[in-house]
Design an enzyme around this catalytic site. Structure first.
Site, PDB file in Angstrom:
ATOM      1  N   ASP A   1       0.839  -1.203   0.000  1.00 20.35           N
ATOM      2  CA  ASP A   1       0.000   0.000   0.000  1.00 20.35           C
ATOM      3  C   ASP A   1       0.872   1.250   0.000  1.00 20.35           C
ATOM      4  O   ASP A   1       1.561   1.551   0.980  1.00 20.35           O
ATOM      5  CB  ASP A   1      -0.910   0.008   1.226  1.00 20.35           C
ATOM      6  CG  ASP A   1      -2.019   1.044   1.117  1.00 20.35           C
ATOM      7  OD1 ASP A   1      -1.883   1.989   0.310  1.00 20.35           O
ATOM      8  OD2 ASP A   1      -3.032   0.925   1.828  1.00 20.35           O
TER       9      ASP A   1
ATOM     10  N   ASP B   1      -1.970   5.729  -6.530  1.00 20.29           N
ATOM     11  CA  ASP B   1      -2.303   4.904  -5.373  1.00 20.29           C
ATOM     12  C   ASP B   1      -2.423   3.442  -5.774  1.00 20.29           C
ATOM     13  O   ASP B   1      -3.089   3.119  -6.757  1.00 20.29           O
ATOM     14  CB  ASP B   1      -3.616   5.394  -4.748  1.00 20.29           C
ATOM     15  CG  ASP B   1      -4.030   4.573  -3.542  1.00 20.29           C
ATOM     16  OD1 ASP B   1      -3.171   4.317  -2.681  1.00 20.29           O
ATOM     17  OD2 ASP B   1      -5.210   4.180  -3.462  1.00 20.29           O
TER      18      ASP B   1
END
Length: 440
Positions: A119, A320
Site C-alpha cells: 500500500d 495509489d
C-alpha cells in the site's frame, strides 16, 4: 545399491527438482545488487486468500473490490497532516482499506513468511500475532523469534500514538487501537527483523495485532510504502535511497508475475518522468501534476481549479496502489464519460461501479484515454481503460466519479490503470517514472 533402485532414486530427485524449479508460485531469488520481490493479486492462485465468492467470475470480483473504492477515496480526501511531534502508527482508515496486491515478506528470526498487502498510501506495517482474537489462521508468532521486542510507553514513538493505552506514570507495554466503519483492531507497538528478498532490516517498528473485529482488515497484514516516518522507505534508512518501483500484473494473472524493486539499482535506464510533488496537508501521499485528459484526439475542457495542485486544501492527483479503478472528481469524470459516449455512440448500460457499458462490437471505435502529466503523456492501453464482463457481451469504461462530499478534491490514478506498467517512485529526485512492461 541396486542399479534399478538407483535409477528410480535419481529420476525421482530430478523430477522433484524440476517441479520445484518450474513452480510459478516460488519467488525468484533476488539479484545480488538489488531487491526484487514478486507481486501477486490478492486472489491469485499463489495467494493464500480466497475471494469472497470462489465461483464468481474475475469481473465480478473486480466489481466487488471496486465497490469499496469510495470508502478509500473518501479517506484519502479527508487526510490532513499530523502535528510535527506525531508519528503515524497505522491510521485506522488507511489500514482497513482494500488491499489488492500482496508481497512475500518475512518477520522475525528465523523469518516467518507473511503475505502482506502492498500500500503506497499507508506508512506503518502491521501483522496479526499469535493469540489474536478474530484474526486469520496465519499469524506471526513473536515467542519463536529471537529478535522480537515490544516497545513500552516510555519510548517517544509510543507517546505520540493516538488511540494509546498507557498509564500516566510508570512504564508499560505500548498498546494502541484503531476503529473504522465495521472494523477495528488492538495492537502492541513492536520491533523485529523484516526480511524482503535478500535484505534484512533490523528493529523494524510495526503493530502486532492482538484482536480484530470486522472483516475489512487484510488477513496477513500490510506493508506501508508511503512517505511518512514509519514507512518502509523511512525505516530502511539509506538501504533503498528513497527509490522503489513496481509492476502490477493484470487481475487475470494468477501467479507471482509482478514485481516490487527496491533501491535505485536495477531500475529502468530509460523512463519518462513527471515531477513528484509533496503536499504538506497530506504528506504521505504521492502527488503528481495531472494537467489534462484526452479522449481520442479530443482535449477534454476541464476547469483548471479541478486539476490544480493545492497545498492548502490537499487537492490534486495521486498515484495509489490500493484503489481499484481511477476516480476523478465528478465534473472531470462526467466530461470524460460524456466525450467517450459521444465517440462510441452506445447504447449504454451500467454494471456495478461502471456507468458506461456497451456492446463489444463497438469496441473498435472506443477511443484511447490519455492522461497528460507535466512533461509526460500516458496513453492507456485498452486493457487499462476497459473492462469486459465474463457473463455476457459487455465492455465498460473502467473509471468512475470520486465520492461526492465536501472533501472530494482528490483525483486518484488507481491500480487497474497502472497494470502492466513499471511505476517508479524516486523521492530523492522528486520524480515519478512510467514505462511499459509486461508484468503478466
Amino acid at each position: 545399491m541396486d542399479l534399478t533402485i538407483l535409477s528410480i532414486f535419481l529420476f525421482s530427485s530430478l523430477l522433484l527438482t524440476t517441479t520445484k524449479a518450474l513452480d510459478p508460485c516460488v519467488s525468484p531469488k533476488s539479484k545480488s545488487d538489488h531487491s526484487d520481490l514478486s507481486l501477486i493479486h490478492i486472489y491469485g492462485k499463489c495467494s493464500p486468500f480466497n475471494p469472497p465468492n470462489p465461483t464468481s467470475s474475475w469481473v465480478n470480483t473486480v466489481l466487488n473490490m471496486a465497490s469499496k473504492d469510495p470508502e478509500r477515496v473518501t479517506y484519502l480526501s479527508s487526510l490532513v497532516a499530523q502535528k510535527a511531534t506525531s508519528v503515524p502508527i497505522g491510521p485506522g482508515q488507511q489500514i482497513v482499506n482494500v488491499g489488492n496486491y500482496v508481497v512475500r515478506a518475512k518477520i522475525g528470526t528465523p523469518g516467518q513468511l507473511m503475505f502482506m498487502v502492498l500500500d503506497t498510501s499507508s506508512n506503518a506495517a502491521w501483522v496479526p500475532c499469535s493469540g489474536c482474537t478474530g484474526c486469520s489462521s496465519t499469524v506471526f508468532a513473536p515467542n519463536t523469534s529471537s529478535t522480537f521486542g515490544s516497545m513500552d510507553c516510555s519510548m517517544p514513538e509510543c507517546s505520540q500514538v493516538s488511540g494509546l493505552s498507557c498509564p500516566t506514570t510508570g512504564s508499560a507495554t505500548c498498546l494502541f487501537n484503531r476503529t473504522y466503519g465495521d472494523s477495528s483492531f488492538a495492537a502492541t507497538l513492536s520491533r523485529d527483523s523484516l526480511t524482503l528478498a535478500a535484505d534484512v532490516i533490523p528493529n523494524y517498528a510495526f503493530g502486532c495485532i492482538n484482536s480484530v473485529s470486522g472483516g475489512s482488515i487484510p488477513p496477513q497484514g500490510l506493508l506501508g510504502l508511503g512517505r511518512g516516518t514509519m514507512s518502509l522507505l523511512s525505516q530502511s534508512g539509506s538501504l533503498y535511497s528513497g527509490v522503489f518501483s513496481y509492476c502490477l500484473p493484470s487481475f487475470k494473472s494468477y501467479y507471482f508475475s509482478g514485481s516490487l524493486k527496491l533501491g535505485p539499482t536495477g531500475q529502468p535506464k530509460s523512463i519518462r518522468t513527471t515531477p513528484l510533488l509533496r503536499n504538506p496537508r497530506r504528506p504521505s501521499l504521492y502527488y503528481v501534476n495531472l494537467t489534462g485528459v484526452n479522449v481520442g484526439r479530443v482535449h477534454i475542457p476541464i476547469a483548471p481549479e479541478l486539476l490544480a495542485f493545492d497545498p492548502n486544501t490537499g487537492a490534486g492527483t495521486i498515484m495509489d496502489s490500493g484503489t481499484v479503478i481511477t476516480r476523478f472528481v465528478t465534473p472531470i469524470y462526467n466530461a470524460i464519460r460524456d466525450e467517450f459516449r459521444n465517440q462510441v455512440k452506445g447504447p449504454f448500460s451500467s454494471l456495478g461501479a461502471f456507468d458506461t457499458c456497451f456492446s463489444p462490437t463497438n469496441e473498435d471505435v472506443a477511443p484511447a484515454i490519455t492522461l497528460r502529466f507535466s512533461g509526460m503523456d500516458l496513453v492507456l492501453p485498452a486493457e487499462n481503460s476497459l473492462i469486459h464482463s465474463s457473463s455476457g457481451p459487455l465492455a465498460c469504461l473502467a473509471m468512475a466519479a470520486a465520492p461526492n462530499n465536501v472533501n472530494s478534491v482528490l483525483n486518484v490514478i488507481a491500480n487497474l490503470q497502472q497494470q502492466n506498467l513499471r511505476i517508479l517512485f524516486d523521492t530523492v529526485n522528486s520524480r515519478v517514472g512510467i514505462a511499459r512492461e509486461l508484468c503478466n
